[in-house]
Design a protein around this motif. Structure first.
Motif, PDB file in Angstrom:
ATOM      1  N   ALA A 375     -84.923 -56.713  42.773  1.00  0.00           N
ATOM      2  CA  ALA A 375     -86.377 -56.754  42.596  1.00  0.00           C
ATOM      3  C   ALA A 375     -86.908 -58.180  42.623  1.00  0.00           C
ATOM      4  O   ALA A 375     -87.973 -58.449  43.202  1.00  0.00           O
ATOM      5  CB  ALA A 375     -86.757 -56.084  41.276  1.00  0.00           C
ATOM      6  N   GLY A 376     -86.192 -59.108  42.019  1.00  0.00           N
ATOM      7  CA  GLY A 376     -86.640 -60.495  42.014  1.00  0.00           C
ATOM      8  C   GLY A 376     -86.723 -61.085  43.408  1.00  0.00           C
ATOM      9  O   GLY A 376     -87.717 -61.730  43.779  1.00  0.00           O
ATOM     10  N   TRP A 377     -85.680 -60.844  44.209  1.00  0.00           N
ATOM     11  CA  TRP A 377     -85.670 -61.393  45.565  1.00  0.00           C
ATOM     12  C   TRP A 377     -86.687 -60.698  46.467  1.00  0.00           C
ATOM     13  O   TRP A 377     -87.343 -61.348  47.290  1.00  0.00           O
ATOM     14  CB  TRP A 377     -84.274 -61.284  46.163  1.00  0.00           C
ATOM     15  N   ILE A 378     -86.819 -59.386  46.323  1.00  0.00           N
ATOM     16  CA  ILE A 378     -87.800 -58.667  47.153  1.00  0.00           C
ATOM     17  C   ILE A 378     -89.208 -59.146  46.830  1.00  0.00           C
ATOM     18  O   ILE A 378     -90.024 -59.407  47.737  1.00  0.00           O
ATOM     19  CB  ILE A 378     -87.672 -57.147  46.942  1.00  0.00           C
ATOM     20  N   ALA A 379     -89.524 -59.291  45.543  1.00  0.00           N
ATOM     21  CA  ALA A 379     -90.857 -59.756  45.152  1.00  0.00           C
ATOM     22  C   ALA A 379     -91.120 -61.160  45.688  1.00  0.00           C
ATOM     23  O   ALA A 379     -92.224 -61.454  46.174  1.00  0.00           O
ATOM     24  CB  ALA A 379     -90.989 -59.731  43.630  1.00  0.00           C
ATOM     25  N   ALA A 380     -90.117 -62.028  45.611  1.00  0.00           N
ATOM     26  CA  ALA A 380     -90.275 -63.395  46.109  1.00  0.00           C
ATOM     27  C   ALA A 380     -90.560 -63.409  47.607  1.00  0.00           C
ATOM     28  O   ALA A 380     -91.429 -64.146  48.094  1.00  0.00           O
ATOM     29  CB  ALA A 380     -89.014 -64.206  45.806  1.00  0.00           C
ATOM     30  N   THR A 381     -89.853 -62.571  48.342  1.00  0.00           N
ATOM     31  CA  THR A 381     -90.027 -62.535  49.795  1.00  0.00           C
ATOM     32  C   THR A 381     -91.373 -61.943  50.189  1.00  0.00           C
ATOM     33  O   THR A 381     -92.064 -62.475  51.067  1.00  0.00           O
ATOM     34  CB  THR A 381     -88.887 -61.717  50.432  1.00  0.00           C
ATOM     35  N   VAL A 382     -91.752 -60.843  49.544  1.00  0.00           N
ATOM     36  CA  VAL A 382     -93.041 -60.216  49.870  1.00  0.00           C
ATOM     37  C   VAL A 382     -94.190 -61.181  49.600  1.00  0.00           C
ATOM     38  O   VAL A 382     -95.111 -61.330  50.420  1.00  0.00           O
ATOM     39  CB  VAL A 382     -93.217 -58.912  49.069  1.00  0.00           C
ATOM     40  N   LEU A 383     -94.161 -61.862  48.459  1.00  0.00           N
ATOM     41  CA  LEU A 383     -95.231 -62.812  48.146  1.00  0.00           C
ATOM     42  C   LEU A 383     -95.246 -63.967  49.150  1.00  0.00           C
ATOM     43  O   LEU A 383     -96.322 -64.408  49.575  1.00  0.00           O
ATOM     44  CB  LEU A 383     -95.052 -63.346  46.723  1.00  0.00           C
ATOM     45  N   ALA A 384     -94.066 -64.444  49.546  1.00  0.00           N
ATOM     46  CA  ALA A 384     -94.007 -65.532  50.524  1.00  0.00           C
ATOM     47  C   ALA A 384     -94.611 -65.104  51.863  1.00  0.00           C
ATOM     48  O   ALA A 384     -95.359 -65.863  52.499  1.00  0.00           O
ATOM     49  CB  ALA A 384     -92.561 -65.989  50.720  1.00  0.00           C
ATOM     50  N   VAL A 385     -94.320 -63.891  52.307  1.00  0.00           N
ATOM     51  CA  VAL A 385     -94.876 -63.399  53.565  1.00  0.00           C
ATOM     52  C   VAL A 385     -96.397 -63.265  53.463  1.00  0.00           C
ATOM     53  O   VAL A 385     -97.136 -63.614  54.405  1.00  0.00           O
ATOM     54  CB  VAL A 385     -94.237 -62.052  53.953  1.00  0.00           C
ATOM     55  N   LEU A 386     -96.887 -62.788  52.323  1.00  0.00           N
ATOM     56  CA  LEU A 386     -98.336 -62.678  52.140  1.00  0.00           C
ATOM     57  C   LEU A 386     -99.001 -64.043  52.210  1.00  0.00           C
ATOM     58  O   LEU A 386    -100.089 -64.193  52.800  1.00  0.00           O
ATOM     59  CB  LEU A 386     -98.645 -62.014  50.793  1.00  0.00           C
TER      60      LEU A 386
END
Length: 459
Positions: A375-386
């Motif tokens: 969850a931590g890595w997925i959240a970090a990646t999604v926010l970075a893409v946004l």
């Protein structure tokens, strides 16, 4: 050659790696980093800026998927640490062999990548080089075997063999890139050279009894739960890989072709600013996971000394990079490679943030918090893409995405670990250590209690 890692099983809380082996893994890490630098020095000097951007896109795609399959390494490290301490004779075990499961995951990833290449191939590799999706997919499928075996070696604390395999993989890659520079100095030649080195572990199986023993290692549970844990680990590693090595691909997908074609200086700056922190850290990630598994009761306490060191290196590196980075880029690559000092400083700080998320993720995995890890890595990646989708200059988008995304992932990991620290020890999942195991590891600790030891090994 005698491998000192072939000895008694290390007890929980004991030393994870001896001084000599620490130096060996460090040397392998430095060599791997040097090979990465060498490739990114050689290729831009042989190609024009547009072709360099295509190769960096290929390189990033290759290592992004290698990063995804790093989840196999992480979970194999944890699983074999527990599996080798389970009761029962090796011949009576019915859990799946980790190498076969890992290869199945890798082949599935390679097929999926090839099947979707009609969509992403022309955008990332250009229409001219979209065919490189085929060797890319094959290389990724093969690399799953390397990732699984490296994880098993780490879980068994067999660091000498671990280091030799990492060096062998990097050495073959560098040799093939040099051959390509001499005989086939175009994007396709370099891309094929980078892909073929995934066969290194297969070559090693022919000569190393330790690798063959690692190839026979079994998981600590049945296929379903093991695949679920691999899924969480690969999701986390995949999200990590998007930010760590696959970021140029995301930039390509969120930028116009004209903007991305001129982004080679920024892409090189991103690569070089993160390499000094992240390449050694990724090489030692197996050591970190084994250490945290071996000392899981310490939780976050085991992390703080390394976290403070990473923070100091990032701050000092940002100051030096801001002043020296722009000059060095122009000096090495020419007047066309201009990047502002503030961009390089910001990228170094961002690399430090990524390093911290990598460490907290390793602790989450060690204490069996797989969901928080992913969850931590997925959240970090999604926010970075946004953030990359914002209508800003490409340099500002890149710096903000690589800083803000990891902050969210770090918060999720630390929150989960603090909650885990409040769980009583008798309610926490077992770390699989054999009761009453009083063996003390030597320079390298050892493989399994349940696997036969092999004294001789050809490097």
């Amino acid at each position: 050659m005698t491998d000192p890692s072939q000895g008694p099983t290390a007890r929980s809380g004991g030393p994870t790696i001896g001084r000599r082996s620490f130096v060996g893994v460090g040397a392998a890490s430095l060599f791997s980093a040097a090979v990465g630098f060498a490739v990114l020095l050689i290729v831009p000097l042989m190609l024009d800026k547009a072709d360099t951007a295509v190769f960096i896109g290929f390189w990033s795609m290759l290592f992004a998927f290698f990063g995804i399959l790093g989840g196999l390494s992480a979970e194999s490290t944890r699983a074999v640490h527990v599996s080798d301490r389970l009761d029962g004779a090796p011949g009576d075990r019915r859990e799946p062999r980790m190498l076969l499961v890992g290869l199945g995951v890798g082949v599935a990833a390679g097929v999926l990548l090839w099947a979707t290449s009609l969509w992403w191939g022309p955008r990332v590799l250009t229409a001219e080089y979209a065919w490189l999706a085929v060797p890319l997919s094959c290389s990724i499928a093969l690399f799953s075997g390397h990732a699984t075996i490296v994880g098993v070696l780490g879980g068994r604390l067999q660091w000498n063999t671990f280091a030799r395999l990492v060096i062998g993989d990097s050495l073959l890659r560098l040799t093939l890139i040099v051959v390509a520079a001499v005989t086939a100095a175009f994007v396709g030649g370099f891309a094929l050279a980078a892909s073929v080195s995934s066969v290194t572990w297969l070559i090693g199986l022919l000569f190393s009894p330790t690798l063959r023993q690692a190839a026979r290692a079994r998981a600590d549970t049945s296929l379903g739960p093991f695949l679920a844990r691999i899924g969480h680990a690969c999701l986390a590693s995949g999200s990590s890989a998007v930010l760590v090595v696959g970021f140029p691909v995301v930039l390509a997908l969120t930028s116009t072709e004209e903007v991305y074609a001129a982004a080679a200086p920024l892409l090189l700056a991103i690569t070089f600013t993160r390499a000094p922190l992240l390449i050694p850290l990724n090489a030692y990630q197996g050591v970190a996971i084994a250490h945290f598994v071996n000392n899981r009761s310490a939780g976050l306490t085991a992390l703080w000394p390394v976290a403070r060191l990473v923070a100091v290196i990032a701050v000092v590196g940002a100051v030096l990079g801001g002043f020296l980075g722009p000059v060095l880029l122009v000096l090495v690559y020419g007047e066309g490679y201009v990047v502002s000092g503030w961009v390089i400083a910001g990228l170094v700080i961002a690399a430090g943030m990524l390093a911290l998320v990598t460490l907290t993720g390793a602790v989450c995995l060690a204490v069996d918090r797989h969901r928080a890890y992913s969850a931590g890595w997925i959240a970090a990646t999604v926010l970075a893409v946004l953030v990359l989708l914002l209508p800003l200059d490409i340099e500002l988008r890149a710096v903000l995405a690589l800083m803000i995304g990891p902050l969210l992932g770090l918060a999720i990991h630390v929150t989960a670990l603090r909650r885990a620290a409040r769980v009583p020890d008798d309610a926490a999942p077992s770390d699989g250590a054999a009761p009453g195991d009083d063996a003390t590891p030597s320079d390298d600790a050892s493989p399994s209690a349940g696997a036969p030891s092999t004294d001789k090994e050809t490097p």
